[in-house]
Design a protein around this motif. Structure first.
Motif, PDB file in Angstrom:
ATOM      1  N   MET A 288     -13.604 -37.372  11.731  1.00 20.90           N
ATOM      2  CA  MET A 288     -13.273 -37.837  13.078  1.00 20.90           C
ATOM      3  C   MET A 288     -13.457 -36.744  14.110  1.00 20.90           C
ATOM      4  O   MET A 288     -13.684 -37.016  15.286  1.00 20.90           O
ATOM      5  N   GLU A 289     -13.350 -35.447  13.734  1.00 21.99           N
ATOM      6  CA  GLU A 289     -13.413 -34.397  14.735  1.00 21.99           C
ATOM      7  C   GLU A 289     -14.785 -34.273  15.372  1.00 21.99           C
ATOM      8  O   GLU A 289     -14.939 -33.714  16.443  1.00 21.99           O
ATOM      9  N   VAL A 290     -15.826 -34.809  14.745  1.00 24.58           N
ATOM     10  CA  VAL A 290     -17.180 -34.657  15.268  1.00 24.58           C
ATOM     11  C   VAL A 290     -17.293 -35.232  16.675  1.00 24.58           C
ATOM     12  O   VAL A 290     -17.779 -34.591  17.599  1.00 24.58           O
ATOM     13  N   VAL A 291     -16.802 -36.449  16.873  1.00 22.28           N
ATOM     14  CA  VAL A 291     -16.928 -37.085  18.177  1.00 22.28           C
ATOM     15  C   VAL A 291     -15.666 -36.933  19.010  1.00 22.28           C
ATOM     16  O   VAL A 291     -15.711 -36.749  20.220  1.00 22.28           O
TER      17      VAL A 291
ATOM     18  N   SER B  91      -2.575 -46.728  18.135  1.00 26.23           N
ATOM     19  CA  SER B  91      -2.594 -47.847  17.201  1.00 26.23           C
ATOM     20  C   SER B  91      -3.879 -47.862  16.397  1.00 26.23           C
ATOM     21  O   SER B  91      -3.875 -48.048  15.192  1.00 26.23           O
ATOM     22  N   VAL B  92      -4.993 -47.625  17.079  1.00 27.08           N
ATOM     23  CA  VAL B  92      -6.277 -47.629  16.384  1.00 27.08           C
ATOM     24  C   VAL B  92      -6.366 -46.475  15.412  1.00 27.08           C
ATOM     25  O   VAL B  92      -6.884 -46.576  14.313  1.00 27.08           O
ATOM     26  N   SER B  93      -5.793 -45.328  15.837  1.00 28.78           N
ATOM     27  CA  SER B  93      -5.852 -44.147  14.994  1.00 28.78           C
ATOM     28  C   SER B  93      -5.170 -44.383  13.658  1.00 28.78           C
ATOM     29  O   SER B  93      -5.640 -43.931  12.623  1.00 28.78           O
ATOM     30  N   GLN B  94      -4.051 -45.103  13.684  1.00 27.72           N
ATOM     31  CA  GLN B  94      -3.355 -45.368  12.445  1.00 27.72           C
ATOM     32  C   GLN B  94      -4.172 -46.298  11.552  1.00 27.72           C
ATOM     33  O   GLN B  94      -4.102 -46.217  10.334  1.00 27.72           O
ATOM     34  N   ALA B  95      -4.938 -47.161  12.163  1.00 30.64           N
ATOM     35  CA  ALA B  95      -5.691 -48.137  11.381  1.00 30.64           C
ATOM     36  C   ALA B  95      -7.008 -47.571  10.869  1.00 30.64           C
ATOM     37  O   ALA B  95      -7.473 -47.924   9.799  1.00 30.64           O
ATOM     38  N   ASP B  96      -7.629 -46.655  11.644  1.00 24.99           N
ATOM     39  CA  ASP B  96      -8.967 -46.194  11.291  1.00 24.99           C
ATOM     40  C   ASP B  96      -9.166 -44.796  11.826  1.00 24.99           C
ATOM     41  O   ASP B  96      -9.248 -44.587  13.027  1.00 24.99           O
ATOM     42  N   GLU B  97      -9.240 -43.797  10.953  1.00 27.29           N
ATOM     43  CA  GLU B  97      -9.398 -42.410  11.358  1.00 27.29           C
ATOM     44  C   GLU B  97     -10.859 -41.983  11.349  1.00 27.29           C
ATOM     45  O   GLU B  97     -11.167 -40.827  11.583  1.00 27.29           O
ATOM     46  N   SER B  98     -11.792 -42.858  11.059  1.00 25.54           N
ATOM     47  CA  SER B  98     -13.193 -42.474  10.888  1.00 25.54           C
ATOM     48  C   SER B  98     -13.974 -42.615  12.168  1.00 25.54           C
ATOM     49  O   SER B  98     -13.561 -43.268  13.116  1.00 25.54           O
ATOM     50  N   VAL B  99     -15.114 -41.951  12.184  1.00 21.35           N
ATOM     51  CA  VAL B  99     -16.073 -42.046  13.276  1.00 21.35           C
ATOM     52  C   VAL B  99     -17.333 -42.705  12.739  1.00 21.35           C
ATOM     53  O   VAL B  99     -17.878 -42.279  11.715  1.00 21.35           O
ATOM     54  N   MET B 100     -17.784 -43.770  13.429  1.00 26.03           N
ATOM     55  CA  MET B 100     -19.037 -44.418  13.035  1.00 26.03           C
ATOM     56  C   MET B 100     -20.177 -43.794  13.820  1.00 26.03           C
ATOM     57  O   MET B 100     -20.164 -43.759  15.046  1.00 26.03           O
TER      58      MET B 100
ATOM     59  N   TYR C 105     -15.550 -43.849  18.194  1.00 20.32           N
ATOM     60  CA  TYR C 105     -14.278 -43.411  17.631  1.00 20.32           C
ATOM     61  C   TYR C 105     -13.147 -43.891  18.532  1.00 20.32           C
ATOM     62  O   TYR C 105     -13.070 -43.528  19.701  1.00 20.32           O
ATOM     63  N   GLN C 106     -12.316 -44.768  17.979  1.00 23.95           N
ATOM     64  CA  GLN C 106     -11.127 -45.249  18.680  1.00 23.95           C
ATOM     65  C   GLN C 106     -11.443 -45.759  20.088  1.00 23.95           C
ATOM     66  O   GLN C 106     -10.769 -45.453  21.048  1.00 23.95           O
ATOM     67  N   GLY C 107     -12.495 -46.533  20.224  1.00 22.41           N
ATOM     68  CA  GLY C 107     -12.849 -47.117  21.505  1.00 22.41           C
ATOM     69  C   GLY C 107     -13.725 -46.246  22.381  1.00 22.41           C
ATOM     70  O   GLY C 107     -14.253 -46.712  23.386  1.00 22.41           O
ATOM     71  N   ARG C 108     -13.893 -44.961  22.029  1.00 23.40           N
ATOM     72  CA  ARG C 108     -14.792 -44.086  22.773  1.00 23.40           C
ATOM     73  C   ARG C 108     -16.189 -44.166  22.178  1.00 23.40           C
ATOM     74  O   ARG C 108     -16.360 -44.269  20.964  1.00 23.40           O
ATOM     75  N   VAL C 109     -17.183 -44.114  23.045  1.00 25.57           N
ATOM     76  CA  VAL C 109     -18.574 -44.183  22.608  1.00 25.57           C
ATOM     77  C   VAL C 109     -19.301 -42.942  23.106  1.00 25.57           C
ATOM     78  O   VAL C 109     -19.281 -42.640  24.306  1.00 25.57           O
ATOM     79  N   LEU C 110     -19.927 -42.205  22.183  1.00 24.16           N
ATOM     80  CA  LEU C 110     -20.722 -41.024  22.518  1.00 24.16           C
ATOM     81  C   LEU C 110     -22.192 -41.343  22.308  1.00 24.16           C
ATOM     82  O   LEU C 110     -22.573 -41.890  21.267  1.00 24.16           O
TER      83      LEU C 110
END
Length: 735
Positions: A10-13, A35-44, A69-74
């Motif tokens: 997750m730290e990448v993005v 809330s999202v962090s608890q459900a999904d710690e990964s970065v796609m 990641y958690q609603g943010r898009v890079l």
């Protein structure tokens, strides 16, 4: 080329998202993120190419990189995560979009995996409300601060509707700036405000909240004005967000010709209601409209306050306070807000009212218990004239079961008025019943019979027409009917012709010279009340005997939306009643004629005229006419008043006109002019001239006003106001 997807640490993005953040997400967004962090710690992560190197140990994504990641898009051309140094480097058209819609851009970004330190070059951020910040560099320090170098901030769009770059109306340029993620404040060093590229204001230090910050404590834009009484005035407000439910604004004010003053506004929201308090204070002498001082130096000020709280779903209680130290204090210090509704009762202009009340309502009844105190700002305070009303009681009840096919209502009302210094005291209690129904007979004749009866009890003290103290009663009953017979013709223009008549018979001569008219001293019969069974409003005076009204209303509406209406009517009585004044139009056996005309041609033109015509020779005794039009760039509104001087006395100008005009000179500039003209004295009671520039993010106006009204030592007066509003930064200037 085939797209490659991967799930990585997750730290990448997340690190890059934070370093680019010119503002942290709002409280709502933060809750969602957790809330999202608890459900999904990964970065796609998706890219055209994703590879891994062993020496140095790096993950490399290239070609239209997109990470979520958690609603943010890079998005970037290339992203490199160094496993050994724990640093992320993104380059080439870097763009990060937050969950709240804020978008940040950079040429290159580098950040550590602890999210505490990082650097971006060629930085830009698109914030809510069209705000944009651009900087040569952005350095993330201490996890919650971003240092920006060579900064440009604007609340104006930087692209047009087609997406092409456009020059913003105004910009704030600074040598450097600091954005605090926790406080959501941006502070600038060596800041210059430019309007159309021209520097207009410099400050060594400036701070403001970013557009997502919401309520934040701090200095607000100043208020600036110039007038003949106060001289040059400068007010510097400070806003204190005390808590999520309360706030305070304090504004010290400097006046070049008078002693300084301070104003304050406090607001608090409770679970069951709201409280608002505003006021001002100074220690000064009185002064006239030219600024010349007189009298003793003493504490002066004003308080306007109101609050209302729910007791339960049907009941509430509240209060309103309007107090000034001097009758002319609001005029001298340009205090506005005296006409704001602060309870169930409202007074005429230039008068104040204090009130405390309890009010209840349900589907069939309403109850009001109130206490009131009045003050007239147009005359010296006179406790023998202005009463204390304590208490005022009103209960209205609609009987839900019909009687004789009609509706029945109960009216209980009481008022107690007390005056000091030899004034009249009066007590009244009233109980009344009213009945009415509506029937349609034969060829569309509408019949509305009514009946009412009531009893009053009075106790009067120190009234010239009564003994020192008298108690007596009064009874009243009346029956009658209103009859309407509308005729309609349809076609290209729909026309309705409606004769209306009313006949009523009631108690003869119900008025008593011993009863002071406390609640209806200045009413006038007009086209809205001419068919009432009792045309006298409220309770102290009653229209009795036999009376009748007749009128004709014509209305028309065309298929293109143009419509209009006209009315003429009159009222008759079997005998005169000297209780009613000439102005009321009810004292003689025949009233003056009442007429009204309205036309509506859409936005192009609308007009209305209300007339009172002499019953003998049709001469105009009152005219109230208004016209509004929009023709191309011109908006014009005018209203003309003329009264027979026997109707208005000496306190109201018998003939005057008001004009408002706005001329749009081009896309952004407009010229405004308004005037109130007194034709009897040939004076302009009020004038205001202004030039305004306005676009989507900027409003700049310069206004000159002059007031010719003389109120004892004050008047005439004049002043100049500069108003500047910059989107997301606030306003400078005041009325």
């Amino acid at each position: 080329m085939k797209r490659i997807g991967a799930s990585v640490g997750m730290e990448v993005v997340a690190a890059m998202a934070v370093v680019l953040g010119v503002s942290a997400p709002n409280a709502h967004a933060q809750t969602q993120t957790a809330s999202v962090s608890q459900a999904d710690e990964s970065v796609m992560l998706e890219a055209d190419i994703v590879s891994e190197e062993k020496t140095p140990h790096r993950v490399i994504a290239e070609g239209d990189v997109e990470a979520i990641y958690q609603g943010r898009v890079l998005r970037a051309d290339r992203v490199v995560y160094n496993m050994d140094t724990k640093r992320v480097h993104a380059s080439g058209n870097v763009q990060i979009t937050e969950a709240d819609g804020a978008t940040r851009y950079a040429d290159e970004v580098e950040v550590d995996d602890k999210l505490g330190n990082g650097v971006a070059t060629g930085f830009a951020a698109k914030l809510p409300q069209n705000a944009t910040v651009i900087a040569n560099s952005a350095i993330r320090k201490e996890g919650d601060k971003t240092l920006l170098g060579q900064v440009i901030y604007t609340g104006c769009p930087i692209c047009d509707a087609a997406g092409k770059p456009t020059k913003p109306t105004w910009t704030l340029r600074a040598r450097r700036a600091t954005q605090n993620v926790k406080t959501k404040m941006i502070s600038y060093r060596d800041a210059v405000v430019e309007i159309h590229g021209v520097p207009v204001f410099y400050t060594p230090y400036f701070t403001h909240a970013d557009p997502t910050a919401g309520r934040r404590s701090g200095l607000l834009p100043p208020s600036v004005s110039q007038n003949s009484a106060l001289g040059f005035s400068y007010g510097q407000p400070y806003y204190w967000a005390i808590s999520p439910s309360q706030e305070l604004t304090i504004e010290p004010r400097y006046h070049s010709e008078q002693a300084p003053s301070v104003g304050a506004e406090y607001r608090k929201r409770f679970y069951s209601g709201d409280l608002e308090v505003e006021g001002s204070a100074t220690n000064a002498r009185q002064f006239d409209s030219g600024g010349d001082k007189f009298g003793n130096k003493e504490a002066r000020g004003h308080v306007f306050a109101n609050g209302v709280w729910d007791i339960n779903p049907d009941w509430k209680w509240g209060f309103g306070i309007e107090e000034t130290s001097d009758d002319l204090y609001p005029i001298r210090y340009k205090i506005s807000g005296e006409d704001k509704i602060r309870g169930p009762f409202q007074t005429r202009p230039r008068s104040l009212i204090d009130q405390l009340y309890v009010e209840g309502r349900d589907d069939s009844s309403s109850t009001l218990i109130s206490a009131m105190k009045f003050n007239d700002l147009t005359i010296p305070r006179d406790s023998a004239t202005l009463p204390l009303v304590l208490p005022y009681l009103s209960y209205l009840k609609r009987i839900e079961s019909p009687i004789l096919g009609g509706d029945v209502s109960l009216d209980l009302n009481s008022a107690s008025l007390t005056r000091s210094d030899g004034g009249t005291d009066s007590r009244r209690a009233t109980a009344g019943l009213a009945w009415n129904r509506r029937d349609i007979l034969g060829p569309g004749i509408v019949v509305e019979p009514f009946a009412e009866g009531r009893g009053d009890y009075f106790k009067i003290t120190d009234y010239p027409a009564a003994d020192d103290s008298e108690s007596f009663g009064r009874g009243y009953a009346s029956v009658g009917s209103v009859v309407r017979w509308p005729f309609q013709r349809t076609g290209a223009v729909d026309v309705i012709v409606e004769p209306i008549g009313m006949v009523a018979v009631g108690t003869k001569s119900p008025n008593d010279a011993r009863i002071p008219n406390e609640d209806s001293p200045s009413f006038e019969l007009d086209e809205t009340s001419v068919f009432h069974g009792n045309a006298a409003p409220n309770y102290d005076v009653i229209e009795g005997g036999t009376r009748a009204s007749f009128g004709l209303r014509v209305s028309a509406k065309a298929s293109n939306g143009i419509d209009g209406s006209a009315f003429i009517g009159r009222r008759w009585r079997t005998s005169d009643d000297s209780t009613f004044t000439e102005a009321s139009n009810l004292g003689r056996t025949a009233s003056d004629y009442l007429a009204a005309i309205e036309t509506n041609f859409g936005s192009l033109l609308s007009a209305n005229v209300r007339l009172r015509l002499d019953g003998d020779d049709f001469s105009v005794r009152r005219i109230d006419a208004g016209v509004r039009t929009n023709v191309g760039p011109l908006t014009l509104g005018t209203r003309y008043y003329k009264y027979d001087e026997a109707l208005v006395g000496t306190t109201i100008p018998p003939e005057q006109a008001q004009l408002y005009s706005a001329l749009k000179l081009n896309k952004n500039f407009s010229f405004n002019y308004s005037i109130t003209r007194d034709f009897k004295t040939n004076t302009n009671r009020y004038q205001r001239i202004g030039l305004v520039y306005s676009d989507i993010c900027t409003t700049i106006g310069v206004f000159y006003s002059r007031d010719e009204i003389q109120n004892r030592q004050f008047g005439p007066s004049e002043g100049i106001v500069l108003q500047i509003t910059l989107a997301t930064l606030g306003s400078i200037g005041t009325d």
